[in-house]
Motif scaffolding. Structure first.
Motif, mmCIF file in Angstrom:
data_model
loop_
_atom_site.group_PDB
_atom_site.id
_atom_site.type_symbol
_atom_site.label_atom_id
_atom_site.label_comp_id
_atom_site.label_asym_id
_atom_site.label_seq_id
_atom_site.Cartn_x
_atom_site.Cartn_y
_atom_site.Cartn_z
ATOM 1 N N ALA A 32 23.695 6.000 17.509
ATOM 2 C CA ALA A 32 23.167 4.636 17.501
ATOM 3 C C ALA A 32 22.416 4.320 16.219
ATOM 4 O O ALA A 32 22.393 3.166 15.772
ATOM 5 C CB ALA A 32 22.250 4.430 18.706
ATOM 6 N N GLU A 33 21.800 5.317 15.601
ATOM 7 C CA GLU A 33 21.034 5.089 14.379
ATOM 8 C C GLU A 33 21.926 4.781 13.182
ATOM 9 O O GLU A 33 21.429 4.348 12.138
ATOM 10 C CB GLU A 33 20.155 6.302 14.079
ATOM 11 C CG GLU A 33 19.061 6.530 15.125
ATOM 12 C CD GLU A 33 18.168 7.707 14.784
ATOM 13 O OE1 GLU A 33 18.444 8.387 13.767
ATOM 14 O OE2 GLU A 33 17.204 7.947 15.532
ATOM 15 N N ASP A 34 23.228 5.001 13.317
ATOM 16 C CA ASP A 34 24.157 4.687 12.223
ATOM 17 C C ASP A 34 24.536 3.215 12.192
ATOM 18 O O ASP A 34 25.190 2.759 11.249
ATOM 19 C CB ASP A 34 25.429 5.532 12.342
ATOM 20 C CG ASP A 34 25.192 6.987 11.946
ATOM 21 O OD1 ASP A 34 24.164 7.245 11.280
ATOM 22 O OD2 ASP A 34 26.013 7.847 12.307
ATOM 23 N N ILE A 35 24.175 2.470 13.237
ATOM 24 C CA ILE A 35 24.422 1.028 13.226
ATOM 25 C C ILE A 35 23.366 0.385 12.334
ATOM 26 O O ILE A 35 22.171 0.489 12.614
ATOM 27 C CB ILE A 35 24.332 0.430 14.645
ATOM 28 C CG1 ILE A 35 25.333 1.106 15.587
ATOM 29 C CG2 ILE A 35 24.557 -1.074 14.599
ATOM 30 C CD1 ILE A 35 26.773 0.790 15.311
ATOM 31 N N PRO A 36 23.760 -0.298 11.256
ATOM 32 C CA PRO A 36 22.767 -0.903 10.354
ATOM 33 C C PRO A 36 22.017 -2.049 11.026
ATOM 34 O O PRO A 36 22.496 -2.631 12.007
ATOM 35 C CB PRO A 36 23.615 -1.394 9.178
ATOM 36 C CG PRO A 36 24.977 -1.569 9.724
ATOM 37 C CD PRO A 36 25.138 -0.528 10.790
ATOM 38 N N PHE A 37 20.878 -2.372 10.482
ATOM 39 C CA PHE A 37 20.006 -3.394 11.066
ATOM 40 C C PHE A 37 20.735 -4.720 11.261
ATOM 41 O O PHE A 37 20.575 -5.382 12.292
ATOM 42 C CB PHE A 37 18.782 -3.597 10.157
ATOM 43 C CG PHE A 37 17.864 -4.687 10.624
ATOM 44 C CD1 PHE A 37 16.970 -4.469 11.664
ATOM 45 C CD2 PHE A 37 17.897 -5.952 10.031
ATOM 46 C CE1 PHE A 37 16.123 -5.481 12.109
ATOM 47 C CE2 PHE A 37 17.059 -6.965 10.473
ATOM 48 C CZ PHE A 37 16.172 -6.728 11.507
ATOM 49 N N ASP A 38 21.551 -5.119 10.277
ATOM 50 C CA ASP A 38 22.224 -6.420 10.355
ATOM 51 C C ASP A 38 23.270 -6.480 11.455
ATOM 52 O O ASP A 38 23.742 -7.560 11.807
ATOM 53 C CB ASP A 38 22.883 -6.755 9.009
ATOM 54 C CG ASP A 38 21.874 -7.173 7.955
ATOM 55 O OD1 ASP A 38 20.697 -7.379 8.324
ATOM 56 O OD2 ASP A 38 22.248 -7.285 6.781
ATOM 57 N N LEU A 39 23.668 -5.315 11.996
ATOM 58 C CA LEU A 39 24.666 -5.285 13.069
ATOM 59 C C LEU A 39 24.076 -4.830 14.395
ATOM 60 O O LEU A 39 24.783 -4.776 15.401
ATOM 61 C CB LEU A 39 25.827 -4.344 12.691
ATOM 62 C CG LEU A 39 26.621 -4.695 11.437
ATOM 63 C CD1 LEU A 39 27.693 -3.639 11.180
ATOM 64 C CD2 LEU A 39 27.265 -6.062 11.570
ATOM 65 N N ALA A 40 22.793 -4.503 14.394
ATOM 66 C CA ALA A 40 22.176 -3.905 15.575
ATOM 67 C C ALA A 40 22.159 -4.850 16.775
ATOM 68 O O ALA A 40 22.053 -4.398 17.922
ATOM 69 C CB ALA A 40 20.760 -3.452 15.241
ATOM 70 N N HIS A 41 22.255 -6.159 16.529
ATOM 71 C CA HIS A 41 22.231 -7.111 17.646
ATOM 72 C C HIS A 41 23.580 -7.217 18.346
ATOM 73 O O HIS A 41 23.679 -7.858 19.406
ATOM 74 C CB HIS A 41 21.825 -8.499 17.138
ATOM 75 C CG HIS A 41 22.819 -9.123 16.214
ATOM 76 N ND1 HIS A 41 23.038 -8.667 14.929
ATOM 77 C CD2 HIS A 41 23.677 -10.162 16.390
ATOM 78 C CE1 HIS A 41 23.966 -9.406 14.357
ATOM 79 N NE2 HIS A 41 24.382 -10.309 15.224
#
Length: 286
Positions: A244-253
């Protein structure tokens, strides 16, 4: 030929009220006669033509016009008439700035605001679609790092995977199996060579695909760039990751599928991908 409806407040998509006394303002006598019956507007004839819905120009906020169609006009005993209508979703909103620039081509005076400052219903003997295509859509921004065809040709049975190559053979095999069971074909950029530039092959594949699977595992910069292109092109993107930590902030939603890179994890990934693909394809048929 088209109808131009200018209103003092924002348009409520689907249903709104207009004023019968404002119909045919800024309309030539010959067009007024063409669409008049028994000394009243012939709404049945008028609504056969497309409409551009505009709000009166405001200097303190951004505004947009919309092209669409009126499906029904209900005439009341008073001056009010009720309109039922829809916007054409294939034609993007047109900024008020562009509408002012295009005023002469839309049959309006070449003043700063033209007739956009008064509520009215005008009829113009002009091809609104030609004006939009030739003057507005051609001004859309185009990418500089790669090329896109003028029109998108999507293969509804094509699924493409944007993922790291090394160490992901079992994941790629699973994606291919899911695609096959869903009556689709799966491709990756390394399986095609149509252009001299690799980026052009990648963009072409994304552009043709109905669904994109983006594996964020390992925070691969190339995968992130390709996911961004897919989103910009309006594609259905399924995000998957081992962490889950590999999902970047801009895609976390955005929702994503998380999997373990082992036998049981790959089987679960296949099940969840199949379910998501089935939902996407069902929605496309609605």
């Amino acid at each position: 030929m088209f109808n131009m409806l200018v209103k003092s407040s924002p348009w409520n998509e689907g249903r709104d009220v207009f004023w019968k006394s404002r119909v045919f303002e800024y309309t030539s006598d010959d067009l007024r006669g063409l669409f008049t019956i028994n000394n009243a507007p012939n709404f049945d004839a008028l609504i056969k033509n497309p409409v551009i819905f505009i709000e009166e120009t405001s200097r303190d906020r951004q505004q947009f016009g919309r092209v669409g169609r009126i499906s029904r006009v209900n005439v009341n005993a008073s001056d009010e008439i009720t309109l039922e209508y829809h916007f054409d979703q294939l034609i993007p909103p047109i900024s008020q700035r562009d509408l002012i620039r295009l005023a002469p081509l839309l049959g309006m005076p070449s003043t700063r605001f033209g007739h956009y400052s008064r509520t009215h219903w005008a009829v113009k003997d002009i091809d609104i679609y030609h004006v939009i295509l030739s003057e507005t859509l051609r001004n859309q921004r185009v990418p500089s790092a790669f090329r896109l065809p003028p029109a998108q040709a999507v293969d509804t049975n094509l699924l493409s995977a944007m993922m790291p190559f090394a160490g992901f053979d079992n994941v790629w095999t699973a994606i291919q199996q899911v695609a096959e069971s869903s009556l689709m074909t799966a491709q990756r950029a390394d399986s095609i060579w149509e252009h001299q530039e690799i980026i052009q092959d990648i963009v072409s594949l994304i552009d043709r695909s109905a669904v994109i699977i983006g594996d964020c595992s390992g925070r691969n910069a190339n995968v992130f760039y390709e996911i961004g292109i897919a989103h910009a092109l309006g594609k259905q993107v399924i995000l998957i990751t081992q962490n889950a930590e590999d999902i970047p902030f801009d895609l976390a939603h955005l929702r994503n599928i998380r999997y373990h890179n082992n036998g049981e994890g790959i089987e679960r990934l296949k099940t969840e991908l199949s379910g998501r693909l089935a939902t996407i394809r069902s929605q496309a048929l609605d």
